[in-house]
Motif scaffolding. Structure first.
Motif, PDB file in Angstrom:
ATOM      1  N   THR A   1       0.878  11.956   2.161  1.00  0.00           N
ATOM      2  CA  THR A   1       2.099  12.650   2.938  1.00  0.00           C
ATOM      3  C   THR A   1       2.882  11.725   3.604  1.00  0.00           C
ATOM      4  N   THR A   2       4.046  12.316   4.276  1.00  0.00           N
ATOM      5  CA  THR A   2       4.766  11.392   5.286  1.00  0.00           C
ATOM      6  C   THR A   2       4.002  10.858   6.333  1.00  0.00           C
ATOM      7  N   ARG A   3       3.013  11.630   6.877  1.00  0.00           N
ATOM      8  CA  ARG A   3       2.280  11.274   7.820  1.00  0.00           C
ATOM      9  C   ARG A   3       1.311   9.974   7.500  1.00  0.00           C
ATOM     10  N   GLY A   4       0.659  10.273   6.430  1.00  0.00           N
ATOM     11  CA  GLY A   4      -0.214   9.252   5.961  1.00  0.00           C
ATOM     12  C   GLY A   4       0.618   7.821   5.730  1.00  0.00           C
ATOM     13  N   ALA A   5       1.796   7.967   4.937  1.00  0.00           N
ATOM     14  CA  ALA A   5       2.556   6.764   4.720  1.00  0.00           C
ATOM     15  C   ALA A   5       3.077   6.101   6.072  1.00  0.00           C
ATOM     16  N   PHE A   6       3.519   7.048   6.852  1.00  0.00           N
ATOM     17  CA  PHE A   6       3.940   6.330   8.360  1.00  0.00           C
ATOM     18  C   PHE A   6       2.998   5.556   9.018  1.00  0.00           C
ATOM     19  N   TYR A   7       1.891   6.112   9.068  1.00  0.00           N
ATOM     20  CA  TYR A   7       0.790   5.615  10.033  1.00  0.00           C
ATOM     21  C   TYR A   7       0.126   4.502   9.267  1.00  0.00           C
ATOM     22  N   GLY A   8       0.147   4.521   7.763  1.00  0.00           N
ATOM     23  CA  GLY A   8      -0.647   3.600   7.072  1.00  0.00           C
ATOM     24  C   GLY A   8       0.266   2.342   7.059  1.00  0.00           C
ATOM     25  N   GLY A   9       1.629   2.609   6.819  1.00  0.00           N
ATOM     26  CA  GLY A   9       2.659   1.387   7.190  1.00  0.00           C
ATOM     27  C   GLY A   9       2.605   0.638   8.179  1.00  0.00           C
ATOM     28  N   PHE A  10       2.279   1.293   9.277  1.00  0.00           N
ATOM     29  CA  PHE A  10       2.467   0.588  10.541  1.00  0.00           C
ATOM     30  C   PHE A  10       1.221  -0.023  10.836  1.00  0.00           C
ATOM     31  N   ALA A  11      -0.071   0.624  10.294  1.00  0.00           N
ATOM     32  CA  ALA A  11      -1.228  -0.063  10.591  1.00  0.00           C
ATOM     33  C   ALA A  11      -1.620  -1.181   9.762  1.00  0.00           C
ATOM     34  N   GLY A  12      -0.830  -1.341   8.518  1.00  0.00           N
ATOM     35  CA  GLY A  12      -0.911  -2.629   7.840  1.00  0.00           C
ATOM     36  C   GLY A  12      -0.200  -3.652   8.340  1.00  0.00           C
ATOM     37  N   LEU A  13       1.020  -3.317   9.031  1.00  0.00           N
ATOM     38  CA  LEU A  13       2.010  -4.195   9.780  1.00  0.00           C
ATOM     39  C   LEU A  13       1.421  -4.652  10.784  1.00  0.00           C
TER      40      LEU A  13
ATOM     41  N   ILE B   1      -5.160  -5.166   4.345  1.00  0.00           N
ATOM     42  CA  ILE B   1      -4.804  -4.211   2.976  1.00  0.00           C
ATOM     43  C   ILE B   1      -5.670  -3.079   2.870  1.00  0.00           C
ATOM     44  N   PRO B   2      -7.132  -3.150   3.029  1.00  0.00           N
ATOM     45  CA  PRO B   2      -7.920  -2.046   2.892  1.00  0.00           C
ATOM     46  C   PRO B   2      -7.693  -1.257   4.005  1.00  0.00           C
ATOM     47  N   PHE B   3      -7.656  -1.701   5.181  1.00  0.00           N
ATOM     48  CA  PHE B   3      -7.163  -0.790   6.444  1.00  0.00           C
ATOM     49  C   PHE B   3      -5.946  -0.191   6.156  1.00  0.00           C
ATOM     50  N   ALA B   4      -4.830  -0.766   5.564  1.00  0.00           N
ATOM     51  CA  ALA B   4      -3.597   0.140   5.378  1.00  0.00           C
ATOM     52  C   ALA B   4      -3.988   1.265   4.581  1.00  0.00           C
ATOM     53  N   PHE B   5      -4.509   1.056   3.384  1.00  0.00           N
ATOM     54  CA  PHE B   5      -4.932   2.018   2.493  1.00  0.00           C
ATOM     55  C   PHE B   5      -5.830   3.122   3.061  1.00  0.00           C
TER      56      PHE B   5
ATOM     57  N   PRO C   1       0.743  -1.117   0.110  1.00  0.00           N
ATOM     58  CA  PRO C   1       0.118   0.140   0.065  1.00  0.00           C
ATOM     59  C   PRO C   1       1.101   1.445   0.031  1.00  0.00           C
ATOM     60  N   VAL C   2       1.815   1.345   1.002  1.00  0.00           N
ATOM     61  CA  VAL C   2       2.794   2.407   0.956  1.00  0.00           C
ATOM     62  C   VAL C   2       3.385   2.679  -0.689  1.00  0.00           C
ATOM     63  N   LEU C   3       4.019   1.554  -1.018  1.00  0.00           N
ATOM     64  CA  LEU C   3       4.614   1.668  -2.330  1.00  0.00           C
ATOM     65  C   LEU C   3       3.757   2.234  -3.397  1.00  0.00           C
ATOM     66  N   ALA C   4       2.447   1.464  -3.530  1.00  0.00           N
ATOM     67  CA  ALA C   4       1.581   2.121  -4.559  1.00  0.00           C
ATOM     68  C   ALA C   4       1.038   3.473  -4.331  1.00  0.00           C
ATOM     69  N   ALA C   5       0.797   3.732  -3.180  1.00  0.00           N
ATOM     70  CA  ALA C   5       0.385   5.260  -2.829  1.00  0.00           C
ATOM     71  C   ALA C   5       1.212   6.346  -3.268  1.00  0.00           C
ATOM     72  N   SER C   6       2.706   5.876  -2.786  1.00  0.00           N
ATOM     73  CA  SER C   6       3.706   7.008  -3.062  1.00  0.00           C
ATOM     74  C   SER C   6       3.843   7.143  -4.778  1.00  0.00           C
ATOM     75  N   ILE C   7       3.609   6.050  -5.389  1.00  0.00           N
ATOM     76  CA  ILE C   7       3.821   6.050  -6.887  1.00  0.00           C
ATOM     77  C   ILE C   7       2.897   6.732  -7.500  1.00  0.00           C
ATOM     78  N   PHE C   8       1.292   6.424  -7.326  1.00  0.00           N
ATOM     79  CA  PHE C   8       0.321   6.733  -7.975  1.00  0.00           C
ATOM     80  C   PHE C   8      -0.564   7.860  -7.207  1.00  0.00           C
ATOM     81  N   TRP C   9      -0.443   8.325  -5.943  1.00  0.00           N
ATOM     82  CA  TRP C   9      -1.288   9.264  -5.451  1.00  0.00           C
ATOM     83  C   TRP C   9      -0.740  10.412  -4.945  1.00  0.00           C
ATOM     84  N   GLY C  10      -0.814  11.538  -5.691  1.00  0.00           N
ATOM     85  CA  GLY C  10       0.075  12.703  -5.119  1.00  0.00           C
ATOM     86  C   GLY C  10      -0.247  13.334  -3.861  1.00  0.00           C
ATOM     87  N   LYS C  11      -1.461  12.956  -3.452  1.00  0.00           N
ATOM     88  CA  LYS C  11      -1.811  13.568  -1.956  1.00  0.00           C
ATOM     89  C   LYS C  11      -1.376  12.930  -0.981  1.00  0.00           C
TER      90      LYS C  11
END
Length: 577
Positions: A475-487, A532-536, A463-473
């Motif tokens: 942010t660092t905060r979203g990637a950080f919390y989203g990655g840990f949420a998925g983990l 997966i949906p929870f991380a996104f 999710p972090v990889l896909a969103a960083s490539i395809f979603w311009g909105k």
């Protein structure tokens, strides 16, 4: 050996699998006598690969050499190496065993793995090569805060590698104990020491060529076995299927879906984990930096998909042909599975096989090629494990040295010599930990660890990889919390499932028939459909809520990133198109 559980078949693998990408072999082992042919063939493989490691050590001087083989691997070579990293011994033994036991449904895992590769080829291979340098964290942190994103990427990568490595080391011990007649601990130590030698001295160059050689050997051995088996049916698949249906206890049902995974929710969750987990495995993603440009990255996935798909077709033929051919070889069965005439009773075709269904491909090798071919396949199985653990260890060492040490601790101020030194120390430490845990977990059910590795890769990395490539909105905060949420969600849901809560921790309940059986707190066997949906969702939520000045700059930087993604302008070795 007990039949592989569905968790045990997950790989990829790999990659994994492999055992990559790949499933773990677990359960009690019926130790065979020492197979000298297999040991001699394996020693030849070891000597050859150590020679390659010595050659590679002379060429490994910079971090680029160590992490990516200098970026000089061709698309064809990298495709073979990816296939070698992903096609596992347990895929070979486990999936052919599943086809032998369940027929058509045995392919559900191989199809799930295979579907992940078009996602990689069409969605992320080119972008990863254009944006990154050594690890996939280079991509996810391209326009974000280095410390936060590399920390979450490194932690999730190390967790995936750790769970995968434990399963691989336990699988190595069980498999070598089974095939070679060696002691369990000796097999684990041998795999660990050889793996450390490849990575510490040869880096990615040695690891790549070990994987290429292993892929060629495995594809050659499986091809010979499938062709030799088909010759018994006059090379007619129709005749093979017809005879298999007549002999198998399941009858015509083995040609129909639904016998292995009956619950549609679990089937979907399993499929999601296999597809997106493959696209999030750090040791697979790392291979895209070994090629000179994005064009070669796409080519390598194209070749890898072909090799892996061909391999799974072979396992299908091996599994179905074994139904007929093993029934004609009572020496592979327990005495109680034979009738008064010494022939295999058809109702014992699956359950009466000595060593369990994991031994289907091994027994078929002996049936069609004698002791010499049996030794070859046994040696290839050991070589397969070595190739996979080398790739995993290099990915783990890279996460520690490049993402954590160089970027987070040293904040980009480390030199290449120090970074390579840290990588080699990390490799040694990971190797020793893998050996210790492999020996410590000998009697434990570690099959769930491979499933957990895929679930984490699918829920935290992808999710972090896909969103960083395809979603311009984002942010660092979203990637950080989203990655840990998925983990965290993947780990917690796995612990609450029957595979861990019931089978490992020992919690039980009473079923409808009044029997005491292992139970889980949730009905899911694989958490991917939730995690997966929870991380996104968390990536989206924390990104849209982030209105800081830093977030605005990160969103503004997306256009430049998108240009580099699509054109390669600014990327090392870029080819404009």
């Amino acid at each position: 050996m007990n039949r592989l559980s569905s968790w045990g078949i997950l790989a990829a693998l790999l990659v994994p699998f492999g055992l990559a990408a790949a499933p773990a072999l677990t359960g009690a082992v019926e130790q065979r006598s020492v197979n000298m042919t297999a040991i001699i063939m394996f020693l030849v493989f070891v000597v050859a690969t150590l020679g390659i490691t010595y050659w590679a050590s002379k060429r490994t001087r910079t971090t680029k050499d160590f992490y990516t083989a200098g970026g000089g691997i061709t698309g064809m070579q990298n495709g073979l190496a990816i296939a070698g990293d992903f096609m596992s011994a347990a895929s070979f033994l486990g999936i052919s065993g599943l086809v032998f036991a369940s027929g058509y449904d045995g392919l559900i895992y191989s199809i799930g793995f295979l579907v992940g590769w078009p996602i990689i080829m069409f969605l992320i291979a080119e972008q990863i090569r254009n944006l990154g340098k050594f690890t996939f964290a280079d991509v996810t942190s391209y326009r974000f805060g280095q410390t936060q994103i590399r920390t979450v990427a490194a932690i999730s990568s190390l967790v995936v590698v750790a769970f995968y490595l434990i399963a691989q080391m336990v699988g190595a011990g069980k498999l070598i104990q089974l095939l070679f007649g060696l002691e369990y601990w000796l097999a684990v130590v041998a795999v660990g020491l050889l793996m450390m030698t490849y990575v510490i001295f040869g880096g990615m160059t040695a690891t790549t060529w070990v994987q290429i050689i292993k892929a060629v050997l495995l594809l050659s051995g499986a091809t010979f076995m499938a062709v030799a088996a088909l010759s018994y049916f006059n090379f007619s698949p129709e005749q093979m299927f017809q005879q298999a249906v007549e002999i198998h206890p399941g009858g015509a049902a083995i040609m129909e879906p639904g016998s292995l995974v009956k619950d549609p929710i679990n089937a979907i969750s399993l499929g999601l984990a296999l597809m997106f987990g493959t696209a999030g495995l750090p040791h697979i993603l790392m291979r895209f930096f070994t090629v000179p440009n994005a064009k070669e990255a796409r080519k390598s996935v194209f070749y890898a998909t072909g090799f892996i798909g061909y391999f799974y077709i072979l396992t299908f033929i091996i599994g179905f042909s074994a139904i007929v051919l093993l029934a004609q070889n009572p020496q592979f069965y327990k005495p109680e599975a034979l009738n008064a005439d010494g022939k295999v009773m058809l109702d014992q075709l699956v359950s009466g096989l000595a060593g369990g269904t994991n031994m289907v491909a091994i027994n078929l090798a002996e049936a069609v090629g004698g002791n010499l071919f049996l030794g070859f396949i046994s040696a290839v199985a050991f070589a397969t494990i070595l190739a996979v653990v080398a790739g995993l260890t290099l990915a783990g060492a890279s996460a520690i040295s490049h993402d954590l040490y160089a970027s987070v601790i040293a904040k980009g101020r480390s030199n290449e010599a120090t970074e390579i030194k840290v990588s080699r120390i990390a490799t040694f430490v990971l190797g020793m930990v893998a050996i210790a845990l492999g020996i410590a977990f000998e009697s434990q059910n570690v099959a769930f660890m491979v499933g957990l590795a895929f679930a984490i890769a699918a829920s935290a990395n992808f999710p972090v990889l896909a969103a960083s490539i395809f979603w311009g909105k984002m942010t660092t905060r979203g990637a950080f919390y989203g990655g840990f949420a998925g983990l965290i969600s993947a780990v917690v849901l796995t612990i609450l499932s029957k595979a861990v809560w019931g089978d490992v921790l020992g919690f039980t309940g009473v079923n409808a028939e009044g029997q005491v059986v292992p139970v889980g707190l949730i009905p899911l066997d694989n958490p991917a459909i939730i995690s997966i949906p929870f991380a996104f969702f968390c990536i989206w939520l924390f990104s849209v809520l982030d209105q800081s000045e830093r977030a605005k700059l990160e969103r503004a930087a997306y256009f430049a990133q998108r240009v580099r993604c699509e054109t390669g302008i600014g990327a090392e070795g870029a080819v404009a198109h």
